[in-house]
Design an enzyme around this catalytic site. Structure first.
Site, PDB file in Angstrom:
ATOM      1  N   ASP A   1     -29.107  45.259  75.818  1.00  0.00           N
ATOM      2  CA  ASP A   1     -29.077  43.871  76.321  1.00  0.00           C
ATOM      3  C   ASP A   1     -27.680  43.459  76.447  1.00  0.00           C
ATOM      4  O   ASP A   1     -26.983  42.713  75.487  1.00  0.00           O
ATOM      5  CB  ASP A   1     -29.773  43.019  75.032  1.00  0.00           C
TER       6      ASP A   1
ATOM      7  N   GLY B   1     -29.856  30.193  72.311  1.00  0.00           N
ATOM      8  CA  GLY B   1     -28.714  29.470  72.994  1.00  0.00           C
ATOM      9  C   GLY B   1     -27.453  30.050  72.513  1.00  0.00           C
ATOM     10  O   GLY B   1     -26.607  29.742  73.280  1.00  0.00           O
TER      11      GLY B   1
ATOM     12  N   SER C   1     -27.496  33.602  72.420  1.00  0.00           N
ATOM     13  CA  SER C   1     -27.447  34.830  73.115  1.00  0.00           C
ATOM     14  C   SER C   1     -26.231  34.873  73.902  1.00  0.00           C
ATOM     15  O   SER C   1     -26.119  34.261  74.766  1.00  0.00           O
ATOM     16  CB  SER C   1     -28.813  35.086  73.431  1.00  0.00           C
ATOM     17  N   GLY C   2     -25.784  36.157  73.767  1.00  0.00           N
ATOM     18  CA  GLY C   2     -24.690  36.508  74.830  1.00  0.00           C
ATOM     19  C   GLY C   2     -23.296  36.159  74.700  1.00  0.00           C
ATOM     20  O   GLY C   2     -22.476  36.792  75.198  1.00  0.00           O
TER      21      GLY C   2
HETATM   22  N1  LIG Z   1     -30.959  35.232  64.573  1.00  0.00           N
HETATM   23  C1  LIG Z   1     -31.051  36.079  65.788  1.00  0.00           C
HETATM   24  C2  LIG Z   1     -31.096  35.291  67.153  1.00  0.00           C
HETATM   25  C3  LIG Z   1     -30.158  35.407  68.174  1.00  0.00           C
HETATM   26  C4  LIG Z   1     -30.127  34.588  69.164  1.00  0.00           C
HETATM   27  C5  LIG Z   1     -31.550  33.956  69.624  1.00  0.00           C
HETATM   28  C6  LIG Z   1     -32.573  33.992  68.626  1.00  0.00           C
HETATM   29  N2  LIG Z   1     -33.663  32.985  68.705  1.00  0.00           N
HETATM   30  C7  LIG Z   1     -34.219  32.964  69.997  1.00  0.00           C
HETATM   31  N3  LIG Z   1     -33.820  33.584  71.207  1.00  0.00           N
HETATM   32  N4  LIG Z   1     -34.765  32.933  72.254  1.00  0.00           N
HETATM   33  C8  LIG Z   1     -35.448  32.020  71.475  1.00  0.00           C
HETATM   34  N5  LIG Z   1     -36.766  31.389  72.079  1.00  0.00           N
HETATM   35  C9  LIG Z   1     -37.132  30.437  71.231  1.00  0.00           C
HETATM   36  N6  LIG Z   1     -37.007  30.399  69.760  1.00  0.00           N
HETATM   37  C10 LIG Z   1     -36.122  30.969  69.150  1.00  0.00           C
HETATM   38  N7  LIG Z   1     -35.772  31.137  68.013  1.00  0.00           N
HETATM   39  C11 LIG Z   1     -36.060  29.940  67.184  1.00  0.00           C
HETATM   40  C12 LIG Z   1     -36.151  28.682  67.622  1.00  0.00           C
HETATM   41  C13 LIG Z   1     -36.589  27.650  66.782  1.00  0.00           C
HETATM   42  C14 LIG Z   1     -36.333  27.822  65.214  1.00  0.00           C
HETATM   43  C15 LIG Z   1     -36.238  29.107  64.893  1.00  0.00           C
HETATM   44  O1  LIG Z   1     -36.284  29.480  63.683  1.00  0.00           O
HETATM   45  C16 LIG Z   1     -36.024  30.061  65.797  1.00  0.00           C
HETATM   46  C17 LIG Z   1     -35.278  31.957  70.094  1.00  0.00           C
HETATM   47  C18 LIG Z   1     -32.516  34.649  67.126  1.00  0.00           C
END
Ligand SMILES: NCc1cccc(Nc2n[nH]c3ncnc(Nc4cccc(O)c4)c23)c1
Length: 232
Positions: A90, A182, A184-185
């Site tokens: 990724d 948000g 990520s990256g």
């Molecule tokens: N901790 C690892 C990590 C790093 C980067 C992104 C992510 N999560 C996510 N990446 N994309 C997503 N699309 C929808 N929901 C998501 N997580 C989410 C949203 C609301 C409450 C909650 O507890 C988790 C993510 C998780």
């Protein structure tokens, strides 16, 4: 970023906000004047009509800041072995359409080239404009948090990621403090050097049973060098 705090403005001059049609989508960081590193998953759902841009020199996403500059993107290079339905490889290279103007608030970040693993227990930091609450609150200003690295063998135990973590990934603890949607990256920075890239992994945030997963940059230096050489 969950459980973190507002970053000191412009003290992470390598941070990039990857934006789609003017909206923050993902983090990233500046490698040099032409190139930004981010995560492949960030651009997998981009419709052909939408415009990807890279914001550099920002602390606030909304307020005018003399150091802010929004760059057009010349090319996107997701890793060829990245897939929407796996967390492998990724990693994404973004070539800017013009050379970034460097200054106190816009600087590249060195990344780990030599093979090897960051020792478990080492404290690293991650920053981003990702959500700060489980309810999805979006910060206007850059957030940061310090996280201890988790040894891969521990991270692969059944109670955690149950043998999901390859030698091309890094784990960091996720108890309350974690990256989230948000972020990520963005870079995982240890002693001033980018060691990892935030991946959404299992998408879970802030749950100690699901440590954060980061793409291990030193596993991809040959690919980075080949893309930069071919597209420069
Ligand atoms: N901790 C690892 C990590 C790093 C980067 C992104 C992510 N999560 C996510 N990446 N994309 C997503 N699309 C929808 N929901 C998501 N997580 C989410 C949203 C609301 C409450 C909650 O507890 C988790 C993510 C998780």
């Amino acid at each position: 970023i969950l459980g973190g705090m507002e970053a000191a403005p412009h003290l992470r001059p390598y941070m990039a906000s990857i934006q789609i049609d003017g909206k923050h989508l993902c983090g990233g960081f500046l490698l040099n004047e032409w190139w930004v590193l981010s995560a492949a998953h960030c651009v997998e759902d981009i419709s052909p009509g939408s415009t990807v841009r890279v914001l550099l020199g920002a602390h606030s996403l909304s307020q005018p800041e003399s150091s802010k500059h929004l760059y057009e993107v010349q090319s996107l290079f997701p890793h060829p072995d990245s897939h929407p339905d796996t967390i492998h490889h990724d990693i994404l290279l973004i070539k800017l359409s013009e050379k970034a103007t460097l200054g106190p608030a816009v600087q590249p970040l060195p990344y780990q080239r030599e093979a090897g693993d960051v020792a478990g227990g080492t404290f690293c930091s991650v920053a981003g404009w990702g959500i700060t609450t489980h309810s999805g609150r979006k910060p206007d200003r850059l957030q940061q948090v310090d996280l201890p690295i988790m040894d891969r063998a521990v991270c692969n135990q059944r109670i955690y990621h149950d043998n999901l973590i390859t030698d091309k990934m890094i784990c960091a603890e996720s108890r309350k403090k974690d990256a989230c949607r948000g972020d990520s990256g963005g870079p995982l920075v240890c002693n001033g050097v980018a060691q990892g890239i935030v991946t959404s992994g299992t998408r879970v945030c802030g749950n100690w049973k699901k440590p954060g997963i980061y793409t291990k940059i030193s596993s991809y230096t040959d690919w980075i060098d080949s893309v930069l050489a071919s597209a420069s």
